[in-house]
Design a protein around this motif. Structure first.
Motif, PDB file in Angstrom:
ATOM      1  N   GLY A   1      44.908  50.895  28.575  1.00 61.69           N
ATOM      2  CA  GLY A   1      45.886  51.937  28.869  1.00 61.69           C
ATOM      3  C   GLY A   1      45.684  52.686  30.178  1.00 61.69           C
ATOM      4  N   GLU A   2      44.577  52.407  30.879  1.00 67.06           N
ATOM      5  CA  GLU A   2      44.293  53.118  32.139  1.00 67.06           C
ATOM      6  C   GLU A   2      44.581  52.208  33.335  1.00 67.06           C
ATOM      7  N   ASN A   3      45.250  52.759  34.318  1.00 64.81           N
ATOM      8  CA  ASN A   3      45.529  51.981  35.529  1.00 64.81           C
ATOM      9  C   ASN A   3      44.233  51.805  36.329  1.00 64.81           C
ATOM     10  N   VAL A   4      43.749  50.565  36.408  1.00 59.16           N
ATOM     11  CA  VAL A   4      42.468  50.306  37.082  1.00 59.16           C
ATOM     12  C   VAL A   4      42.665  49.410  38.311  1.00 59.16           C
ATOM     13  N   GLU A   5      43.910  49.326  38.760  1.00 62.88           N
ATOM     14  CA  GLU A   5      44.244  48.395  39.840  1.00 62.88           C
ATOM     15  C   GLU A   5      43.326  48.542  41.063  1.00 62.88           C
ATOM     16  N   ASN A   6      43.077  49.776  41.506  1.00 61.34           N
ATOM     17  CA  ASN A   6      42.224  49.942  42.686  1.00 61.34           C
ATOM     18  C   ASN A   6      40.762  49.689  42.376  1.00 61.34           C
ATOM     19  N   GLU A   7      40.337  50.198  41.237  1.00 61.40           N
ATOM     20  CA  GLU A   7      38.909  50.092  40.906  1.00 61.40           C
ATOM     21  C   GLU A   7      38.455  48.638  40.741  1.00 61.40           C
ATOM     22  N   ILE A   8      39.315  47.784  40.203  1.00 61.67           N
ATOM     23  CA  ILE A   8      38.883  46.388  39.999  1.00 61.67           C
ATOM     24  C   ILE A   8      38.782  45.603  41.307  1.00 61.67           C
ATOM     25  N   ARG A   9      39.333  46.166  42.400  1.00 66.65           N
ATOM     26  CA  ARG A   9      39.245  45.469  43.704  1.00 66.65           C
ATOM     27  C   ARG A   9      38.025  45.925  44.484  1.00 66.65           C
ATOM     28  N   GLY A  10      37.317  46.930  44.005  1.00 64.79           N
ATOM     29  CA  GLY A  10      36.175  47.502  44.733  1.00 64.79           C
ATOM     30  C   GLY A  10      34.938  46.621  44.712  1.00 64.79           C
ATOM     31  N   LYS A  11      33.927  47.114  45.452  1.00 65.04           N
ATOM     32  CA  LYS A  11      32.691  46.358  45.668  1.00 65.04           C
ATOM     33  C   LYS A  11      31.946  46.050  44.368  1.00 65.04           C
ATOM     34  N   GLU A  12      31.828  47.076  43.531  1.00 64.00           N
ATOM     35  CA  GLU A  12      31.018  46.919  42.316  1.00 64.00           C
ATOM     36  C   GLU A  12      31.550  45.791  41.425  1.00 64.00           C
ATOM     37  N   VAL A  13      32.861  45.797  41.220  1.00 62.68           N
ATOM     38  CA  VAL A  13      33.465  44.760  40.376  1.00 62.68           C
ATOM     39  C   VAL A  13      33.407  43.409  41.084  1.00 62.68           C
ATOM     40  N   SER A  14      33.683  43.399  42.393  1.00 63.31           N
ATOM     41  CA  SER A  14      33.672  42.132  43.136  1.00 63.31           C
ATOM     42  C   SER A  14      32.295  41.470  43.079  1.00 63.31           C
ATOM     43  N   GLU A  15      31.251  42.300  43.019  1.00 67.01           N
ATOM     44  CA  GLU A  15      29.902  41.732  42.980  1.00 67.01           C
ATOM     45  C   GLU A  15      29.513  41.249  41.588  1.00 67.01           C
ATOM     46  N   LYS A  16      30.216  41.709  40.588  1.00 63.74           N
ATOM     47  CA  LYS A  16      29.859  41.372  39.201  1.00 63.74           C
ATOM     48  C   LYS A  16      30.722  40.237  38.646  1.00 63.74           C
ATOM     49  N   VAL A  17      31.956  40.125  39.172  1.00 67.93           N
ATOM     50  CA  VAL A  17      32.967  39.322  38.472  1.00 67.93           C
ATOM     51  C   VAL A  17      32.640  37.835  38.349  1.00 67.93           C
ATOM     52  N   SER A  18      32.036  37.217  39.370  1.00 70.43           N
ATOM     53  CA  SER A  18      31.849  35.772  39.200  1.00 70.43           C
ATOM     54  C   SER A  18      30.738  35.463  38.209  1.00 70.43           C
ATOM     55  N   GLU A  19      29.840  36.432  37.990  1.00 68.16           N
ATOM     56  CA  GLU A  19      28.819  36.281  36.947  1.00 68.16           C
ATOM     57  C   GLU A  19      29.504  36.344  35.565  1.00 68.16           C
ATOM     58  N   VAL A  20      30.390  37.301  35.426  1.00 65.57           N
ATOM     59  CA  VAL A  20      31.113  37.466  34.161  1.00 65.57           C
ATOM     60  C   VAL A  20      32.012  36.250  33.886  1.00 65.57           C
ATOM     61  N   ALA A  21      32.623  35.735  34.953  1.00 66.14           N
ATOM     62  CA  ALA A  21      33.557  34.610  34.801  1.00 66.14           C
ATOM     63  C   ALA A  21      32.847  33.292  34.478  1.00 66.14           C
ATOM     64  N   GLN A  22      31.509  33.315  34.475  1.00 62.46           N
ATOM     65  CA  GLN A  22      30.771  32.094  34.126  1.00 62.46           C
ATOM     66  C   GLN A  22      30.575  31.961  32.627  1.00 62.46           C
ATOM     67  N   ILE A  23      30.857  33.039  31.896  1.00 62.13           N
ATOM     68  CA  ILE A  23      30.512  33.061  30.473  1.00 62.13           C
ATOM     69  C   ILE A  23      31.595  32.374  29.629  1.00 62.13           C
ATOM     70  N   LYS A  24      31.141  31.348  28.911  1.00 64.74           N
ATOM     71  CA  LYS A  24      32.066  30.480  28.171  1.00 64.74           C
ATOM     72  C   LYS A  24      32.985  31.251  27.207  1.00 64.74           C
ATOM     73  N   THR A  25      32.392  32.143  26.419  1.00 68.59           N
ATOM     74  CA  THR A  25      33.183  32.872  25.419  1.00 68.59           C
ATOM     75  C   THR A  25      34.262  33.721  26.091  1.00 68.59           C
ATOM     76  N   ILE A  26      33.933  34.277  27.246  1.00 72.25           N
ATOM     77  CA  ILE A  26      34.919  35.097  27.975  1.00 72.25           C
ATOM     78  C   ILE A  26      36.028  34.204  28.524  1.00 72.25           C
TER      79      ILE A  26
END
Ligand code: DC
Length: 227
Positions: free
Chosen positions: A88-113
């Protein structure tokens, strides 16, 4: 172009302009656009915010985390863009930031996700008339998509485009950081075990290093007309 609606799958490396092209196509064709990278980014943001040790969880526990996450897209009339909502929260800007960009490909490696994301993405394609961009759309999500585009562009040009975009949004990044992040994400995305980024055999390659947005749109519209 009054043909039966189709599914257009756009895959490719990070910061190639996949979403820009996908949005322009959706607008021109009256199709729905879905940004699958934003889904992995929203999941990453949730994991960061809640300090979840995702790599140490069992599949059952990961599913429980995913059950707490609701991702929606909403059209912002004023800014003419789709925005990502996390619970329910608009996170459009926050998901483009450095912190998420540095974490996302690790998260995207997880099979269940990945399995959960693919399931949600397939639901969006039930009625066709869809442009979806990501890394595994033509290979895994919609292997039977009527049109598959594989996008690529020179590394420096991609870094410059992404850097300019982030600076315009007021984010605090350096060119070198952006370039390094793109390199790392490309490496992780192409080398992971689960649905790595590869070019589908029937995909058409679009190298847009020296093409403007209009030229790219024309390129794809021509492909659609020829089919
Ligand atoms: O498209 P993007 O840069 O916003 O995607 C963010 C990350 O999510 C990217 O590094 C790889 C991952 N991703 C993926 O693994 N599969 C997809 N279909 C879309 C994105």
């Amino acid at each position: 172009m009054e043909k039966d609606p189709i599914i257009i799958a756009i895959d490719g490396y990070s910061s190639c302009g996949k979403s820009t092209l996908a949005k322009a196509l959706a607008k021109r064709l009256g199709y729905v656009y879905m940004d699958t990278g934003a889904m992995y980014r929203a999941v990453s943001l949730y994991i960061i915010r809640h300090n979840i040790p995702i790599n140490h969880l069992k599949p059952k526990e990961i599913k429980e985390v995913l059950n707490q996450i609701d991702i929606q897209f909403s059209w912002n009339e004023k800014e003419e863009k789709s925005e990502t909502y996390l619970n329910g929260e608009n996170v459009e800007n926050e998901i483009r930031g450095k912190e998420v960009s540095e974490k996302v490909s690790e998260v995207a490696q997880i099979k269940t996700i990945r399995e959960r994301m693919v399931e949600l993405q397939r639901k969006a394609g039930l009625h066709k008339g869809l442009v979806m961009d990501g890394r595994d759309i033509g290979t895994k999500v919609f292997p039977n998509a009527e049109l598959k585009i594989f996008m690529t562009a020179d590394h420096d040009i991609r870094a410059k485009r992404r850097y300019d975009e982030l600076i315009a949004k007021g984010l605090d990044v350096t060119f070198e950081e952006v370039k390094e992040n793109i390199k790392l994400r490309d490496y992780n995305d192409t080398n992971r075990k689960e649905n790595p980024l590869t070019q589908a055999k029937d995909a058409v390659v679009l190298d847009n290093s020296y093409l403007n947005q209009e030229e790219q749109l024309d390129f794809v519209l021509k492909l659609i007309a020829e089919r």
